[in-house]
Design a protein around this motif. Structure first.
Motif, PDB file in Angstrom:
ATOM      1  N   GLY A   1       1.076  -1.149   0.114  1.00 43.60           N
ATOM      2  CA  GLY A   1      -0.066   0.187  -0.071  1.00 43.60           C
ATOM      3  C   GLY A   1       0.837   1.041  -0.275  1.00 43.60           C
ATOM      4  O   GLY A   1       2.200   0.838   0.204  1.00 43.60           O
ATOM      5  N   TRP A   2       0.146   2.091  -0.322  1.00 40.80           N
ATOM      6  CA  TRP A   2       0.459   3.560  -0.217  1.00 40.80           C
ATOM      7  C   TRP A   2      -0.261   4.672   0.805  1.00 40.80           C
ATOM      8  O   TRP A   2      -0.885   4.506   0.561  1.00 40.80           O
ATOM      9  CB  TRP A   2       0.481   4.373  -1.749  1.00 40.80           C
ATOM     10  N   PHE A   3       0.549   5.299   1.609  1.00 46.15           N
ATOM     11  CA  PHE A   3       0.250   6.028   2.438  1.00 46.15           C
ATOM     12  C   PHE A   3       1.070   7.666   1.781  1.00 46.15           C
ATOM     13  O   PHE A   3       2.564   7.526   1.367  1.00 46.15           O
ATOM     14  CB  PHE A   3       0.583   5.828   4.259  1.00 46.15           C
ATOM     15  N   ARG A   4       0.306   8.677   2.561  1.00 50.30           N
ATOM     16  CA  ARG A   4       0.979   9.981   2.417  1.00 50.30           C
ATOM     17  C   ARG A   4       0.359  10.709   3.248  1.00 50.30           C
ATOM     18  O   ARG A   4      -0.439  11.085   4.580  1.00 50.30           O
ATOM     19  CB  ARG A   4       1.167  10.597   0.986  1.00 50.30           C
ATOM     20  N   GLN A   5       1.604  11.804   4.061  1.00 47.73           N
ATOM     21  CA  GLN A   5       1.508  12.431   4.947  1.00 47.73           C
ATOM     22  C   GLN A   5       2.387  13.770   4.639  1.00 47.73           C
ATOM     23  O   GLN A   5       3.182  14.302   3.960  1.00 47.73           O
ATOM     24  CB  GLN A   5       2.586  12.016   5.950  1.00 47.73           C
ATOM     25  N   ALA A   6       1.522  14.763   4.643  1.00 45.89           N
ATOM     26  CA  ALA A   6       2.473  16.440   4.919  1.00 45.89           C
ATOM     27  C   ALA A   6       2.759  16.791   5.786  1.00 45.89           C
ATOM     28  O   ALA A   6       2.265  16.141   6.954  1.00 45.89           O
ATOM     29  CB  ALA A   6       1.106  17.200   4.021  1.00 45.89           C
ATOM     30  N   PRO A   7       3.440  17.366   6.161  1.00 43.65           N
ATOM     31  CA  PRO A   7       3.390  18.592   7.241  1.00 43.65           C
ATOM     32  C   PRO A   7       2.438  19.196   7.685  1.00 43.65           C
ATOM     33  O   PRO A   7       1.595  20.121   7.390  1.00 43.65           O
ATOM     34  CB  PRO A   7       4.743  20.096   6.516  1.00 43.65           C
ATOM     35  N   GLY A   8       2.837  18.593   9.825  1.00 42.78           N
ATOM     36  CA  GLY A   8       1.799  19.365  10.252  1.00 42.78           C
ATOM     37  C   GLY A   8       0.617  17.997  10.010  1.00 42.78           C
ATOM     38  O   GLY A   8      -0.991  19.022  10.641  1.00 42.78           O
ATOM     39  N   LYS A   9       0.127  17.574   9.050  1.00 42.62           N
ATOM     40  CA  LYS A   9      -1.274  16.701   9.161  1.00 42.62           C
ATOM     41  C   LYS A   9      -0.895  15.363   9.305  1.00 42.62           C
ATOM     42  O   LYS A   9       0.879  15.144   9.507  1.00 42.62           O
ATOM     43  CB  LYS A   9      -1.435  17.055   7.673  1.00 42.62           C
ATOM     44  N   GLU A  10      -1.934  14.683   9.434  1.00 41.53           N
ATOM     45  CA  GLU A  10      -1.697  13.143  10.573  1.00 41.53           C
ATOM     46  C   GLU A  10      -1.579  12.285   9.155  1.00 41.53           C
ATOM     47  O   GLU A  10      -1.848  12.707   7.664  1.00 41.53           O
ATOM     48  CB  GLU A  10      -2.390  12.649  10.677  1.00 41.53           C
ATOM     49  N   ARG A  11      -1.283  10.952   8.728  1.00 42.55           N
ATOM     50  CA  ARG A  11      -0.644  10.056   7.914  1.00 42.55           C
ATOM     51  C   ARG A  11      -1.847   9.473   7.421  1.00 42.55           C
ATOM     52  O   ARG A  11      -3.205   9.603   8.260  1.00 42.55           O
ATOM     53  CB  ARG A  11       0.003   8.963   8.366  1.00 42.55           C
ATOM     54  N   GLU A  12      -1.851   9.363   6.016  1.00 46.34           N
ATOM     55  CA  GLU A  12      -3.655   9.050   5.808  1.00 46.34           C
ATOM     56  C   GLU A  12      -3.047   7.941   3.994  1.00 46.34           C
ATOM     57  O   GLU A  12      -2.270   8.049   3.574  1.00 46.34           O
ATOM     58  CB  GLU A  12      -4.169   9.993   4.930  1.00 46.34           C
ATOM     59  N   PHE A  13      -4.323   7.110   4.390  1.00 45.39           N
ATOM     60  CA  PHE A  13      -4.077   5.711   3.566  1.00 45.39           C
ATOM     61  C   PHE A  13      -4.173   6.421   1.846  1.00 45.39           C
ATOM     62  O   PHE A  13      -4.935   7.697   2.090  1.00 45.39           O
ATOM     63  CB  PHE A  13      -5.018   4.669   3.760  1.00 45.39           C
ATOM     64  N   VAL A  14      -4.117   5.871   0.841  1.00 45.96           N
ATOM     65  CA  VAL A  14      -3.953   6.562  -0.500  1.00 45.96           C
ATOM     66  C   VAL A  14      -4.595   5.252  -0.499  1.00 45.96           C
ATOM     67  O   VAL A  14      -5.726   5.472  -1.867  1.00 45.96           O
ATOM     68  CB  VAL A  14      -2.435   6.638  -0.794  1.00 45.96           C
ATOM     69  N   ALA A  15      -3.845   4.648  -0.883  1.00 44.97           N
ATOM     70  CA  ALA A  15      -4.078   2.741  -1.696  1.00 44.97           C
ATOM     71  C   ALA A  15      -3.170   1.895  -1.620  1.00 44.97           C
ATOM     72  O   ALA A  15      -2.718   1.661  -0.751  1.00 44.97           O
ATOM     73  CB  ALA A  15      -3.512   3.633  -3.338  1.00 44.97           C
ATOM     74  N   SER A  16      -3.393   0.510  -1.726  1.00 37.86           N
ATOM     75  CA  SER A  16      -3.524  -0.389  -1.725  1.00 37.86           C
ATOM     76  C   SER A  16      -3.629  -2.248  -2.301  1.00 37.86           C
ATOM     77  O   SER A  16      -4.959  -0.855  -3.210  1.00 37.86           O
ATOM     78  CB  SER A  16      -3.621  -0.071   0.156  1.00 37.86           C
ATOM     79  N   ILE A  17      -3.333  -2.421  -2.486  1.00 43.56           N
ATOM     80  CA  ILE A  17      -3.481  -3.961  -3.601  1.00 43.56           C
ATOM     81  C   ILE A  17      -3.012  -5.515  -2.140  1.00 43.56           C
ATOM     82  O   ILE A  17      -2.342  -5.121  -2.173  1.00 43.56           O
ATOM     83  CB  ILE A  17      -1.602  -4.152  -4.730  1.00 43.56           C
ATOM     84  N   THR A  18      -3.708  -6.206  -2.876  1.00 42.99           N
ATOM     85  CA  THR A  18      -4.224  -7.753  -2.391  1.00 42.99           C
ATOM     86  C   THR A  18      -3.063  -8.165  -2.507  1.00 42.99           C
ATOM     87  O   THR A  18      -2.643  -8.404  -3.458  1.00 42.99           O
ATOM     88  CB  THR A  18      -5.533  -7.819  -2.510  1.00 42.99           C
ATOM     89  N   ARG A  19      -2.521  -9.078  -1.969  1.00 38.86           N
ATOM     90  CA  ARG A  19      -1.264 -10.146  -2.137  1.00 38.86           C
ATOM     91  C   ARG A  19      -2.156 -11.007  -3.184  1.00 38.86           C
ATOM     92  O   ARG A  19      -1.339 -12.098  -3.398  1.00 38.86           O
ATOM     93  CB  ARG A  19      -0.685 -10.411  -1.075  1.00 38.86           C
ATOM     94  N   THR A  20      -3.190 -11.586  -2.539  1.00 39.16           N
ATOM     95  CA  THR A  20      -4.075 -12.596  -3.319  1.00 39.16           C
ATOM     96  C   THR A  20      -4.450 -12.840  -5.095  1.00 39.16           C
ATOM     97  O   THR A  20      -3.808 -12.613  -6.098  1.00 39.16           O
ATOM     98  CB  THR A  20      -5.145 -13.091  -2.860  1.00 39.16           C
TER      99      THR A  20
END
Length: 122
Positions: free
Chosen positions: A35-54
């Protein structure tokens, strides 16, 4: 153990595109959810996208649906995040994550990369 290295970040104008890469070493990437997450200065980490293993089903945050596409290339042990129609609010440090089970919007994951910066100017 798996080491993750992100690349492909940079500076683009509003409406531009970037492709981020997450390369893995020390393991077979196809056996992990990614998966991918992102975090901007002064903000909390947020989920962007993910791909399953199956079956490699993909999931996207509402804020990026229709603009970002997640895919994997097992032969290269790499996962890609294609980002189109970028907006200034997409500016953040983007992190790749991998897990033996699932990469969820919240909760822990097994491995984290160190991040790659994406900056979108207006």
């Amino acid at each position: 153990q798996v080491a993750l290295v992100e690349s492909g970040g940079g500076l683009v104008q509003d409406g531009g595109s970037l492709r981020l890469s997450c390369a893995a070493s020390g393991g077979t990437f196809s056996r992990y959810a990614v998966g991918w997450f992102r975090q901007a200065p002064g903000k909390e980490r947020e989920f962007v996208a993910s791909i399953t293993r199956t079956i490699s089903s993909t999931y996207y945050a509402d804020s990026v649906k229709g603009r970002f596409t997640l895919s994997r290339d097992s032969a290269k042990n790499t996962v890609y995040l294609q980002m189109n129609s970028l907006k200034p609010e997409d500016t953040a440090l983007y992190y790749c994550a991998a897990d033996r089970d699932y990469v969820r919007p919240t909760g822990p994951v097994d491995y984290w990369g160190q991040g790659t910066q994406v900056t979108v100017s207006s």
